[in-house]
Structures are given as C-alpha cells and as structure tokens.
Scaffold this active site. Structure first.
Site, PDB file in Angstrom:
ATOM      1  N   ASN A   1       0.861  -1.356   0.141  1.00 47.02           N
ATOM      2  CA  ASN A   1       0.087  -0.073   0.001  1.00 47.02           C
ATOM      3  C   ASN A   1       0.689   1.308   0.101  1.00 47.02           C
ATOM      4  OD1 ASN A   1      -1.926  -2.125   0.587  1.00 47.02           O
ATOM      5  ND2 ASN A   1      -2.369  -1.368   2.301  1.00 47.02           N
TER       6      ASN A   1
ATOM      7  N   HIS B   1       6.220   0.074  -2.318  1.00 45.06           N
ATOM      8  CA  HIS B   1       5.373   0.098  -3.885  1.00 45.06           C
ATOM      9  C   HIS B   1       5.602   1.388  -3.586  1.00 45.06           C
ATOM     10  CE1 HIS B   1       2.926  -3.940  -5.073  1.00 45.06           C
ATOM     11  NE2 HIS B   1       4.395  -3.519  -5.706  1.00 45.06           N
TER      12      HIS B   1
ATOM     13  N   CYS C   1       8.860  20.713 -11.007  1.00 44.78           N
ATOM     14  CA  CYS C   1       9.906  21.154 -10.098  1.00 44.78           C
ATOM     15  C   CYS C   1      10.208  21.831 -10.322  1.00 44.78           C
ATOM     16  CB  CYS C   1      10.928  19.515 -10.615  1.00 44.78           C
ATOM     17  SG  CYS C   1      12.667  19.873 -10.155  1.00 44.78           S
TER      18      CYS C   1
ATOM     19  N   GLU D   1     -12.294 -12.851   0.812  1.00 48.88           N
ATOM     20  CA  GLU D   1     -12.274 -13.753   0.427  1.00 48.88           C
ATOM     21  C   GLU D   1     -11.397 -14.799  -0.174  1.00 48.88           C
ATOM     22  OE1 GLU D   1     -13.087 -12.098  -3.745  1.00 48.88           O
ATOM     23  OE2 GLU D   1     -13.993  -9.827  -2.450  1.00 48.88           O
TER      24      GLU D   1
HETATM   25  P1  OAD Z   1      -5.538  -6.002  -4.671  1.00 47.22           P
HETATM   26  O1  OAD Z   1      -7.199  -5.625  -4.753  1.00 47.22           O
HETATM   27  O2  OAD Z   1      -5.940  -6.696  -5.566  1.00 47.22           O
HETATM   28  O3  OAD Z   1      -6.470  -7.418  -3.505  1.00 47.22           O
HETATM   29  C1  OAD Z   1      -7.423  -6.439  -2.376  1.00 47.22           C
HETATM   30  C2  OAD Z   1      -7.100  -8.190  -1.765  1.00 47.22           C
HETATM   31  O4  OAD Z   1      -8.460  -7.265  -0.564  1.00 47.22           O
HETATM   32  C3  OAD Z   1      -8.774  -9.072  -2.395  1.00 47.22           C
HETATM   33  O5  OAD Z   1      -7.975 -10.407  -2.506  1.00 47.22           O
HETATM   34  C4  OAD Z   1     -10.002  -8.583  -1.287  1.00 47.22           C
HETATM   35  O6  OAD Z   1     -10.473 -10.008  -1.406  1.00 47.22           O
HETATM   36  C5  OAD Z   1      -9.296  -8.686   0.034  1.00 47.22           C
HETATM   37  N1  OAD Z   1      -9.544  -7.592   1.242  1.00 47.22           N
HETATM   38  C6  OAD Z   1     -10.884  -6.774   0.341  1.00 47.22           C
HETATM   39  N2  OAD Z   1     -11.530  -6.310   1.117  1.00 47.22           N
HETATM   40  C7  OAD Z   1     -11.116  -6.770   2.262  1.00 47.22           C
HETATM   41  C8  OAD Z   1     -11.066  -6.664   4.192  1.00 47.22           C
HETATM   42  N3  OAD Z   1     -11.783  -5.485   4.695  1.00 47.22           N
HETATM   43  N4  OAD Z   1     -10.339  -7.506   4.901  1.00 47.22           N
HETATM   44  C9  OAD Z   1     -10.045  -8.471   4.353  1.00 47.22           C
HETATM   45  N5  OAD Z   1      -9.618  -8.582   2.890  1.00 47.22           N
HETATM   46  C10 OAD Z   1     -10.437  -7.206   2.129  1.00 47.22           C
HETATM   47  O7  OAD Z   1      -4.619  -5.479  -3.821  1.00 47.22           O
HETATM   48  P2  OAD Z   1      -3.083  -5.490  -3.194  1.00 47.22           P
HETATM   49  O8  OAD Z   1      -3.102  -7.159  -3.572  1.00 47.22           O
HETATM   50  O9  OAD Z   1      -3.001  -5.017  -2.930  1.00 47.22           O
HETATM   51  O10 OAD Z   1       0.179  -2.027  -7.633  1.00 47.22           O
HETATM   52  O11 OAD Z   1      -2.726  -4.932  -5.271  1.00 47.22           O
HETATM   53  C11 OAD Z   1      -0.823  -5.680  -4.963  1.00 47.22           C
HETATM   54  C12 OAD Z   1      -1.411  -4.197  -5.825  1.00 47.22           C
HETATM   55  O12 OAD Z   1      -1.729  -4.506  -7.717  1.00 47.22           O
HETATM   56  C13 OAD Z   1      -0.835  -2.838  -5.548  1.00 47.22           C
HETATM   57  O13 OAD Z   1       0.259  -2.441  -4.679  1.00 47.22           O
HETATM   58  C14 OAD Z   1      -1.115  -2.282  -6.457  1.00 47.22           C
HETATM   59  C15 OAD Z   1      -1.894  -2.747  -7.694  1.00 47.22           C
HETATM   60  O14 OAD Z   1      -2.401  -3.163  -8.821  1.00 47.22           O
HETATM   61  C16 OAD Z   1       0.412  -0.720  -8.012  1.00 47.22           C
HETATM   62  O15 OAD Z   1      -0.199   0.241  -8.790  1.00 47.22           O
HETATM   63  C17 OAD Z   1       2.137  -1.246  -8.882  1.00 47.22           C
HETATM   64 ZN    ZN Z   2      13.739  18.437 -11.249  1.00 44.01          ZN
END
Ligand code: OAD
Ligand code: ZN
Length: 249
Positions: free
Chosen positions: A108, A125, A153, A220
């Site tokens: 995050n 990230h 900048c 999930e």
């Molecule tokens: P995702 O949006 O892919 O996944 C979120 C996960 O959280 C899912 O598996 C949901 O089931 C779960 N979820 C939702 N609500 C929840 C809750 N209240 N408690 C527990 N779990 C819950 O997010 P990330 O895995 O963080 O990168 O995504 C990884 C990366 O993909 C991010 O850092 C970002 C994104 O594209 C970049 O932007 C480079």
């Molecule tokens: Zn600069």
C-alpha cells in the site's frame, strides 16, 4: 459480523502459531485499508474495474498523459488524506509489542501503517505522498491536496508520483530488506492482498521455501489460500483484533 466466516478453533490455532513465532513478517495489501474507506484494486468495487492499469499506472501512461495520471492520483490522495488507520492497522501495532522482530511489508502507498504507529514498515510500492522530478530525479514529500496536475519541479521538469508502476523495478534497498525479513521469519501473516502482483506476491512462496508457516487473512479465498497453513476468512479490521487478543492470553 456478516462476512466473518472464521471459527473460534481456527482463530485459536492461528494465535498458537503466532505465539510460537520467534520472528514474524506481515505482508499487507489494499484489503487492510478497505475499512478505512480506500478502495481496493481488484475484487468487489475494485479500482481496476473502472480504470485500466495501463492507462494510469505505467511510465508510458504518464509520458503520454501526465495530466490524466495526476488527476487519478490527486483523487486517490484526497481519499487517503481523509482516511484514518482502522482496527486492522492498530492490531498490528499491538502485535508488535509481543514480538521483538516484526516487520510489516506493505504494497500500500497510503502510509496508514506508519500513521497507526507501526515501527518497522517497508513500503515496497513507494508512497503516494512522495513525488519525484522526471528531469533532475530529485525526490521529496508533497502533501498538497489538491496538487497541481501535473506539478512542476524547480528545474522546470514534470514531477511524477513516487510510487512503483507496472513494469518498474521496486526500490532496491527496501525490497532487499523485505526479502531478508521473509527469509528470517518463522511465521508470515498475509493480509488483504490478492497476491497476484509480482514480485511482492513472490514473498509468500519465499516464506514457504524457508519453512515459515503462513496465515492468510482475507474476505475472500485467493489464489494462494490452498497453499497456506491457515486461511482466516473475514475483514481484516475484525479478524486481526480477535487474533491479537487471543495471542495475549
Ligand atoms: P488487490 O485489490 O489486488 O486485492 C485486495 C485483496 O483484499 C483482495 O484479495 C480482497 O479479497 C481483499 N479484501 C478486500 N477487503 C478486505 C478486508 N476488509 N479485509 C481483508 N481483505 C480484504 O490489492 P493488492 O493485492 O494490494 O500495485 O494489489 C497489489 C498491487 O496491485 C497494488 O499494490 C497495486 C495494484 O495494482 C501497483 O499499483 C503497482
Ligand atoms: Zn527537477
């Protein structure tokens, strides 16, 4: 408590595993901030349903339309600025008091783990509050909300968000520290991540290779639920406090 599918014996098993740990690593994703009002990327209400990553979170997208990319980041900065850490973030801070070695590795960019008070946080990230000049490469914190789209900048160069985009390398020293924390831990807690974006997702198999036990907390089932030791199903802001509470006894 509608989504809370976890049963007491499973919570007790997870707490026992945590209590047995000498070194604990936590990997978090967007799900841990969901209850702070920050939308996740995938799953129900996920951001990538309405936006295409290649239009917003790539260096190519920024080069072709920095205004559009900044508008999106400005909107997310606004949401994050209003958000507060939730009971899930706070439970990890309490957990830290039980372990001399606890590292939070987060995908995050919202800074909520630090805001909650976690001492050892690796933002693999980057941070939505950091910015970087595309010309002179200078990097600094900019908390303006709203921010000019795009900001400039002192050198005249266009400034970009200090986050990692698709196709970009992770900050090397932060990533190295994350790999170290994983190879040293004997229990890994994986919270609120779909665990499909690499290299961060690769930290889970890495933990397994070094024989760490893995506990997943997610609303999930995910691609890795079948390969973890315990999968606790429910919102992080409910499950983590229950878990931490049982660790203390
Ligand atoms: P995702 O949006 O892919 O996944 C979120 C996960 O959280 C899912 O598996 C949901 O089931 C779960 N979820 C939702 N609500 C929840 C809750 N209240 N408690 C527990 N779990 C819950 O997010 P990330 O895995 O963080 O990168 O995504 C990884 C990366 O993909 C991010 O850092 C970002 C994104 O594209 C970049 O932007 C480079
Ligand atoms: Zn600069």
């Amino acid at each position: 408590m509608n989504n809370l599918l976890v049963r007491e014996p499973v919570l007790q098993q997870a707490a026992a595993l945590l209590r047995s740990a000498r070194s604990l690593a936590v990997l978090t994703g967007a799900g841990i901030s969901a209850e702070s009002g920050i939308p996740t990327f995938r799953g129900a209400g996920g951001l990538w349903k309405n936006f295409r990553p290649e239009q917003l979170a790539t260096p190519e997208a920024f080069e072709s339309n920095p205004e559009l990319v900044w508008e999106w980041y400005d909107w997310r900065r606004r949401l994050i600025n209003e958000a507060k850490p939730n009971a899930g973030h706070e439970a990890l801070v309490i957990l830290e008091q039980h372990f001399s070695a606890l590292t939070v590795i987060t995908q995050n960019v919202d800074g909520l783990h630090r805001q909650a008070g976690s001492a050892s946080v690796l933002e693999v990230h980057g941070s939505i509050w950091r910015v970087r000049c595309t010309k002179c490469r200078d990097e600094w914190e900019d908390r303006r909300v709203p921010i000019p789209c795009p900001p400039r900048c002192k050198c005249g160069g266009i400034v970009r968000p200090g986050v990692v985009w698709f196709g970009e390398a992770l900050p090397m020293s932060v990533w190295h520290s994350a790999e170290c924390a994983i190879s040293q831990c004997d229990v890994m807690l994986v919270v609120g991540t779909s665990a499909i974006v690499y290299p961060a997702a690769g930290l889970v198999p890495l933990a397994r290779e070094t024989n760490a036990r893995v506990i997943e907390v997610n609303t999930e089932r995910t691609a890795m639920s079948d390969s973890v030791d315990l999968a606790l199903t429910g919102p992080a802001a409910e499950i983590l406090p229950l878990l931490v509470n049982r660790c203390a006894h």
